[in-house]
Design an enzyme around this catalytic site. Structure first.
Site, short mmCIF file in Angstrom:
data_model
loop_
_atom_site.label_atom_id
_atom_site.label_comp_id
_atom_site.label_asym_id
_atom_site.label_seq_id
_atom_site.Cartn_x
_atom_site.Cartn_y
_atom_site.Cartn_z
N HIS A 115 -5.37 5.74 1.79
CA HIS A 115 -4.99 4.37 1.38
C HIS A 115 -5.45 3.24 2.30
O HIS A 115 -4.64 2.60 2.97
CB HIS A 115 -3.46 4.28 1.18
CG HIS A 115 -2.61 5.04 2.15
ND1 HIS A 115 -2.74 4.93 3.51
CD2 HIS A 115 -1.61 5.93 1.94
CE1 HIS A 115 -1.85 5.72 4.08
NE2 HIS A 115 -1.16 6.33 3.16
N ASP A 145 -1.21 7.77 -4.19
CA ASP A 145 -0.09 7.80 -3.24
C ASP A 145 1.22 7.65 -4.01
O ASP A 145 2.12 6.91 -3.60
CB ASP A 145 -0.24 6.70 -2.18
CG ASP A 145 0.71 6.92 -1.00
OD1 ASP A 145 1.39 7.97 -0.97
OD2 ASP A 145 0.77 6.05 -0.12
O1 DOR Z 1 4.95 3.92 1.32
C1 DOR Z 1 4.85 5.11 1.55
N1 DOR Z 1 5.63 6.02 0.93
N2 DOR Z 1 3.94 5.54 2.44
C2 DOR Z 1 3.94 6.81 2.87
O2 DOR Z 1 3.17 7.10 3.74
C3 DOR Z 1 4.87 7.79 2.35
C4 DOR Z 1 5.37 7.41 1.04
C5 DOR Z 1 6.58 8.18 0.64
O3 DOR Z 1 6.58 9.41 0.77
O4 DOR Z 1 7.55 7.60 0.16
ZN ZN Z 2 1.38 9.14 0.82
#
Ligand code: DOR
Ligand code: ZN
Length: 432
Positions: A228, A299
């Site tokens: 990301h 993500d």
């Molecule tokens: O915003 C995020 N949420 N960044 C991350 O690296 C992990 C992810 C999560 O697992 O909720």
């Molecule tokens: Zn992630």
């Protein structure tokens, strides 16, 4: 024996499109018959439709085990196939974290028979489990957090360097600098609101960590994939290290949301790394076109509505996206932001190459029959009631999108059709 003939459609690859029929037998693409009838085949008429390789999303958080009220493998994979995603690679920040072979095997046993999409699991690096990482089998790579995020898996610089020096796996990095983040937090004492997130986890924090990681990749000659990217500075750095084997990804939210959206979405769009300015977004689109950015993935990080309605400090970071990935970017194709061939390169072909997924990501004889049929003429509004992720919300709600997946085939079986996920969860673990 199951046999499906996709007739009259247009097959898409990174090289272009071709009007050709596709024959599927027992889970494989077996040929491209020319205007022939095929005995015993179920015929799917694809006239005026595109046939794409199934989308590969190598960055999802399906929360199974540990937080299945946010998502579980069944709900997450239903959402995936409804959006044309046929393979997902799941991150290790579970509870317990997937940082050992034992935890990996437990996750395998847990997910077996419950996924509609094909899947793979990363192992996580926690600073002290190098041996587990090196001996883990059949994984796409090792995930390492350079700064804490959901799951608090941040590691020290010494440990990170040791991973580069001694590991034998593809290293996938969440790159933000903890020192800068901590310093910024102190600066912004007082009332914290969602907008501050982009200032605390600043562009400098991302760029510093990316530079450090790229240097390690060069020093130890280790392939590394940066998760990301969200800023021009990161992209500029990565461009210099492409020949050292550095690849990177960008998410739909970093390409479509900006700091201006906090007003409407508040902590719903709190995410690590954060959404950025319009200028940064512009530069990410440029890097996508020039090829510095290798792939788009989601993500997918589901959190519940109640959790996201909490105040800044309590609301967890993360945005769901797996079911919206293809519709969002098909709409971009409709508006000529990307070509359909560029899209297939970004969400099918390059993910298969980078993560070493054999026989997927292309429509070729002998390849797995993971496919998605797309109707570029359908215009539909994104509505909460249609979402399948347990998160139950999307920052794209209300958008009118042109171009939607209408059928998804996993391993030669139709798993999504006419707006419904159907059949059994036949997804299998990818063999890397
Ligand atoms: O915003 C995020 N949420 N960044 C991350 O690296 C992990 C992810 C999560 O697992 O909720
Ligand atoms: Zn992630």
């Amino acid at each position: 024996m199951s046999r499906i003939l996709l007739k009259n459609g247009e097959v898409v690859s990174s090289k272009g499109t071709l009007k050709i029929d596709v024959l599927i037998e027992d889970g494989k693409i077996v040929g491209f018959p020319e205007n022939e009838e095929v005995e015993g085949a179920e015929v799917v008429d694809c006239m005026d439709k595109l046939i794409l390789p199934g989308v590969i999303d190598p960055h999802v958080h399906f929360r199974d085990p540990g937080a299945t009220y946010k998502e579980d493998f069944e709900s997450g994979s239903r959402a995936a196939v409804s959006g044309g995603v046929t393979t997902v690679l799941d991150m290790p920040n579970n509870e317990p974290p997937t940082t050992s072979r034992k935890a990996l095997d437990a996750k395998r046993a847990l997910v077996n028979g419950r996924s509609f999409a094909n899947y793979g699991f990363y192992i996580g690096f926690d600073g002290g489990n190098l041996e587990e990482v090196n001996e883990a089998e059949n994984i796409p790579g090792v995930k390492v957090y350079v700064a804490n995020s959901t799951g608090d898996m941040g590691v020290s610089q010494e440990n990170l360097e040791e991973l580069f020096e001694k590991s034998n796996k593809l290293i996938v990095v969440h790159a933000e600098d903890e020192g800068i983040i901590e310093k910024n937090k102190k600066k912004f004492d007082g009332e914290l609101v969602a907008e501050m997130h982009s200032k605390i986890r600043s562009p400098e924090a991302a760029a510093k960590a990316v530079k450090y990681v790229c240097e390690l990749a060069r020093k130890y000659k280790r392939p590394v994939h940066i998760a990301h990217v969200s800023t021009e500075a990161e992209v500029d750095i990565i461009e210099e290290y492409k020949e050292d084997g550095v690849t990177c990804e960008v998410t739909p939210h970093h390409l479509h949301l900006t700091e201006d959206d906090y007003e409407q979405w508040k902590n719903f769009i709190k995410v690590n790394p954060p959404v950025r300015s319009r200028m940064e977004v512009f530069s990410l689109w440029k890097a996508l076109k020039t090829g510095v950015i290798d792939i788009i993935d989601t993500d997918h990080a589901p959190h519940s509505l109640e959790e996201k309605e909490a105040g800044y400090l309590d609301a967890p970071a993360g945005i769901p996206g797996v079911e919206m990935l293809l519709p969002i970017f098909l709409n971009t194709v409709s508006s000529e932001g990307l070509t359909i061939s560029e899209l297939v390169r970004l969400v099918c072909e390059r993910p298969a190459e980078i993560f070493g997924i054999p026989n997927k990501g292309r429509i070729m004889e002998g390849y797995d029959a993971d496919l998605v049929i797309v109707d570029m003429e359908i215009e539909k509004k994104v509505e909460r009631k249609d979402l399948l992720s347990k998160a139950g919300w999307s920052p794209y709600e209300g958008l009118m999108l042109k171009g939607w997946p209408i059928m998804t085939i996993v391993d030669g079986e139709i798993v999504y059709k006419d707006g419904k996920v159907e059949g059994q969860p036949i997804g299998k673990e990818v063999v890397f």
